[in-house]
Design a protein around this motif. Structure first.
Motif, PDB file in Angstrom:
ATOM      1  N   ASN A  50       0.839  -1.195   0.000  1.00 44.28           N
ATOM      2  CA  ASN A  50       0.000   0.000   0.000  1.00 44.28           C
ATOM      3  C   ASN A  50       0.875   1.246   0.000  1.00 44.28           C
ATOM      4  OD1 ASN A  50       0.455   0.869   2.867  1.00 44.28           O
ATOM      5  ND2 ASN A  50      -0.434  -1.158   3.247  1.00 44.28           N
ATOM      6  N   ASN A  51       0.243   2.373  -0.269  1.00 46.69           N
ATOM      7  CA  ASN A  51       0.989   3.628  -0.363  1.00 46.69           C
ATOM      8  C   ASN A  51       1.609   4.053   0.965  1.00 46.69           C
ATOM      9  OD1 ASN A  51      -1.913   4.186   0.211  1.00 46.69           O
ATOM     10  ND2 ASN A  51      -1.161   6.274   0.460  1.00 46.69           N
ATOM     11  N   ALA A  52       1.013   3.702   2.084  1.00 46.32           N
ATOM     12  CA  ALA A  52       1.580   4.078   3.388  1.00 46.32           C
ATOM     13  C   ALA A  52       2.943   3.420   3.586  1.00 46.32           C
ATOM     14  CB  ALA A  52       0.628   3.708   4.519  1.00 46.32           C
ATOM     15  N   GLN A  53       3.072   2.177   3.171  1.00 45.26           N
ATOM     16  CA  GLN A  53       4.362   1.481   3.269  1.00 45.26           C
ATOM     17  C   GLN A  53       5.428   2.204   2.459  1.00 45.26           C
ATOM     18  OE1 GLN A  53       5.479  -1.540   4.546  1.00 45.26           O
ATOM     19  NE2 GLN A  53       3.635  -2.507   5.295  1.00 45.26           N
ATOM     20  N   VAL A  54       5.075   2.567   1.232  1.00 42.63           N
ATOM     21  CA  VAL A  54       6.016   3.248   0.341  1.00 42.63           C
ATOM     22  C   VAL A  54       6.396   4.610   0.929  1.00 42.63           C
ATOM     23  CG1 VAL A  54       6.365   4.171  -1.985  1.00 42.63           C
ATOM     24  CG2 VAL A  54       5.047   2.060  -1.662  1.00 42.63           C
ATOM     25  N   LEU A  55       5.404   5.330   1.397  1.00 42.17           N
ATOM     26  CA  LEU A  55       5.639   6.649   1.976  1.00 42.17           C
ATOM     27  C   LEU A  55       6.502   6.557   3.240  1.00 42.17           C
ATOM     28  CD1 LEU A  55       5.163   9.692   1.955  1.00 42.17           C
ATOM     29  CD2 LEU A  55       2.968   9.265   3.103  1.00 42.17           C
ATOM     30  N   ALA A  56       6.257   5.553   4.071  1.00 39.03           N
ATOM     31  CA  ALA A  56       7.057   5.378   5.290  1.00 39.03           C
ATOM     32  C   ALA A  56       8.524   5.173   4.939  1.00 39.03           C
ATOM     33  CB  ALA A  56       6.531   4.203   6.110  1.00 39.03           C
ATOM     34  N   ARG A  57       8.785   4.326   3.952  1.00 42.40           N
ATOM     35  CA  ARG A  57      10.173   4.092   3.535  1.00 42.40           C
ATOM     36  C   ARG A  57      10.789   5.364   2.951  1.00 42.40           C
ATOM     37  NH1 ARG A  57       8.487  -0.149   0.208  1.00 42.40           N
ATOM     38  NH2 ARG A  57       7.334  -1.453   1.626  1.00 42.40           N
ATOM     39  N   TRP A  58      10.003   6.090   2.178  1.00 42.91           N
ATOM     40  CA  TRP A  58      10.476   7.343   1.582  1.00 42.91           C
ATOM     41  C   TRP A  58      10.879   8.336   2.678  1.00 42.91           C
ATOM     42  CZ3 TRP A  58      11.340   9.139  -3.335  1.00 42.91           C
ATOM     43  CH2 TRP A  58      11.457  10.511  -3.480  1.00 42.91           C
ATOM     44  N   LEU A  59      10.005   8.489   3.675  1.00 37.89           N
ATOM     45  CA  LEU A  59      10.273   9.420   4.769  1.00 37.89           C
ATOM     46  C   LEU A  59      11.477   8.981   5.589  1.00 37.89           C
ATOM     47  CD1 LEU A  59       6.613  10.117   5.942  1.00 37.89           C
ATOM     48  CD2 LEU A  59       8.107  11.662   4.636  1.00 37.89           C
ATOM     49  N   GLU A  60      11.603   7.690   5.835  1.00 40.19           N
ATOM     50  CA  GLU A  60      12.757   7.182   6.586  1.00 40.19           C
ATOM     51  C   GLU A  60      14.054   7.456   5.838  1.00 40.19           C
ATOM     52  OE1 GLU A  60      13.300   6.134   9.560  1.00 40.19           O
ATOM     53  OE2 GLU A  60      11.230   5.988  10.222  1.00 40.19           O
ATOM     54  N   ASP A  61      14.037   7.285   4.527  1.00 44.08           N
ATOM     55  CA  ASP A  61      15.231   7.589   3.735  1.00 44.08           C
ATOM     56  C   ASP A  61      15.594   9.062   3.862  1.00 44.08           C
ATOM     57  OD1 ASP A  61      15.415   4.962   2.929  1.00 44.08           O
ATOM     58  OD2 ASP A  61      14.575   5.311   0.925  1.00 44.08           O
ATOM     59  N   GLU A  62      14.587   9.913   3.830  1.00 47.54           N
ATOM     60  CA  GLU A  62      14.832  11.353   3.976  1.00 47.54           C
ATOM     61  C   GLU A  62      15.369  11.679   5.365  1.00 47.54           C
ATOM     62  OE1 GLU A  62      14.688  13.897   1.733  1.00 47.54           O
ATOM     63  OE2 GLU A  62      14.374  12.325   0.244  1.00 47.54           O
ATOM     64  N   LEU A  63      14.827  11.041   6.387  1.00 41.77           N
ATOM     65  CA  LEU A  63      15.297  11.274   7.752  1.00 41.77           C
ATOM     66  C   LEU A  63      16.733  10.782   7.929  1.00 41.77           C
ATOM     67  CD1 LEU A  63      12.107  10.404   9.821  1.00 41.77           C
ATOM     68  CD2 LEU A  63      13.172  12.652   9.581  1.00 41.77           C
ATOM     69  N   GLU A  64      17.079   9.680   7.293  1.00 38.73           N
ATOM     70  CA  GLU A  64      18.452   9.158   7.379  1.00 38.73           C
ATOM     71  C   GLU A  64      19.447  10.141   6.803  1.00 38.73           C
ATOM     72  OE1 GLU A  64      19.506   5.221   6.125  1.00 38.73           O
ATOM     73  OE2 GLU A  64      17.680   4.417   7.025  1.00 38.73           O
ATOM     74  N   ARG A  65      19.041  10.827   5.755  1.00 41.39           N
ATOM     75  CA  ARG A  65      19.928  11.829   5.160  1.00 41.39           C
ATOM     76  C   ARG A  65      20.198  12.966   6.132  1.00 41.39           C
ATOM     77  NH1 ARG A  65      16.608  11.713  -0.245  1.00 41.39           N
ATOM     78  NH2 ARG A  65      17.326   9.702  -0.953  1.00 41.39           N
ATOM     79  N   ARG A  66      19.257  13.175   7.048  1.00 42.50           N
ATOM     80  CA  ARG A  66      19.404  14.242   8.050  1.00 42.50           C
ATOM     81  C   ARG A  66      20.170  13.779   9.273  1.00 42.50           C
ATOM     82  NH1 ARG A  66      13.727  17.320   8.816  1.00 42.50           N
ATOM     83  NH2 ARG A  66      13.666  18.318   6.784  1.00 42.50           N
ATOM     84  N   GLY A  67      20.170  12.471   9.545  1.00 44.94           N
ATOM     85  CA  GLY A  67      20.833  11.948  10.735  1.00 44.94           C
ATOM     86  C   GLY A  67      20.202  10.638  11.156  1.00 44.94           C
ATOM     87  N   PRO A  68      20.516  10.146  12.364  1.00 42.18           N
ATOM     88  CA  PRO A  68      19.987   8.863  12.829  1.00 42.18           C
ATOM     89  C   PRO A  68      18.455   8.862  12.846  1.00 42.18           C
ATOM     90  CG  PRO A  68      21.660   9.691  14.327  1.00 42.18           C
ATOM     91  CD  PRO A  68      21.378  10.784  13.334  1.00 42.18           C
ATOM     92  N   ALA A  69      17.897   7.731  12.423  1.00 48.54           N
ATOM     93  CA  ALA A  69      16.432   7.587  12.396  1.00 48.54           C
ATOM     94  C   ALA A  69      16.053   6.163  12.719  1.00 48.54           C
ATOM     95  CB  ALA A  69      15.892   7.964  11.023  1.00 48.54           C
ATOM     96  N   SER A  70      14.803   5.990  13.061  1.00 46.29           N
ATOM     97  CA  SER A  70      14.285   4.654  13.328  1.00 46.29           C
ATOM     98  C   SER A  70      13.748   4.068  12.031  1.00 46.29           C
ATOM     99  CB  SER A  70      13.168   4.733  14.357  1.00 46.29           C
ATOM    100  OG  SER A  70      12.126   5.544  13.863  1.00 46.29           O
ATOM    101  N   SER A  71      13.557   2.772  12.008  1.00 50.09           N
ATOM    102  CA  SER A  71      13.005   2.142  10.824  1.00 50.09           C
ATOM    103  C   SER A  71      11.491   2.088  10.916  1.00 50.09           C
ATOM    104  CB  SER A  71      13.576   0.735  10.670  1.00 50.09           C
ATOM    105  OG  SER A  71      13.293  -0.023  11.813  1.00 50.09           O
ATOM    106  N   PRO A  72      10.789   2.096   9.767  1.00 46.31           N
ATOM    107  CA  PRO A  72       9.338   2.064   9.796  1.00 46.31           C
ATOM    108  C   PRO A  72       8.823   0.744  10.330  1.00 46.31           C
ATOM    109  CG  PRO A  72      10.123   1.898   7.551  1.00 46.31           C
ATOM    110  CD  PRO A  72      11.314   2.122   8.415  1.00 46.31           C
TER     111      PRO A  72
END
Length: 128
Positions: free
Chosen positions: A101-123
């Motif tokens: 579903n689109n929420a899964q894709v969006l979660a991964r997209w946002l996590e990738d963006e957060l990783e570029r900013r610094g440490p992040a959790s996984s969806p």
């Protein structure tokens, strides 16, 4: 932490900020029961949504085209980064398929963006 959850599941304290990320309002769901906000503009376009649900696209093709839409419109998803940076964020969707579903894709997209900013959790996307 970014989580994905069906909009029909119970509200939980650990949900944090709840955001419905579907283009259409979910059936049999009252607006006051959402306990969050609705960002329909972050959902896949009508054409992409219809093609995927009609079976014209497999999930891999859907993911690729949805990511292209996200890349073209950062103003739609950028506010979600701020919410995720402040605590738990739960992306809500209505579909029965908890894995494709689109929420899964969006979660991964946002996590990738957060990783570029610094440490992040996984969806964490889960089924009821």
């Amino acid at each position: 932490m970014i989580r994905c959850k069906r909009v029909y599941e119970s509200v939980e304290v650990q949900d944090g900020q709840r955001v419905l990320v579907d283009r259409l309002w979910p059936r049999n769901k009252r607006k006051e029961d959402l306990h969050g906000q609705w960002l329909r503009e972050v959902a896949p376009s009508d054409a992409l949504r219809k093609a995927f649900h009609a079976g014209e696209l497999d999930f891999a093709a859907f993911v690729q085209r949805y990511q292209q839409e996200l890349a073209a419109h950062p103003e739609h998803w950028y506010p979600l980064l701020d919410l995720a940076g402040k605590g738990n964020l739960t992306l809500l969707y209505a579909g029965k398929d908890t894995e494709h579903n689109n929420a899964q894709v969006l979660a991964r997209w946002l996590e990738d963006e957060l990783e570029r900013r610094g440490p992040a959790s996984s969806p964490v996307c889960y089924a009821p």
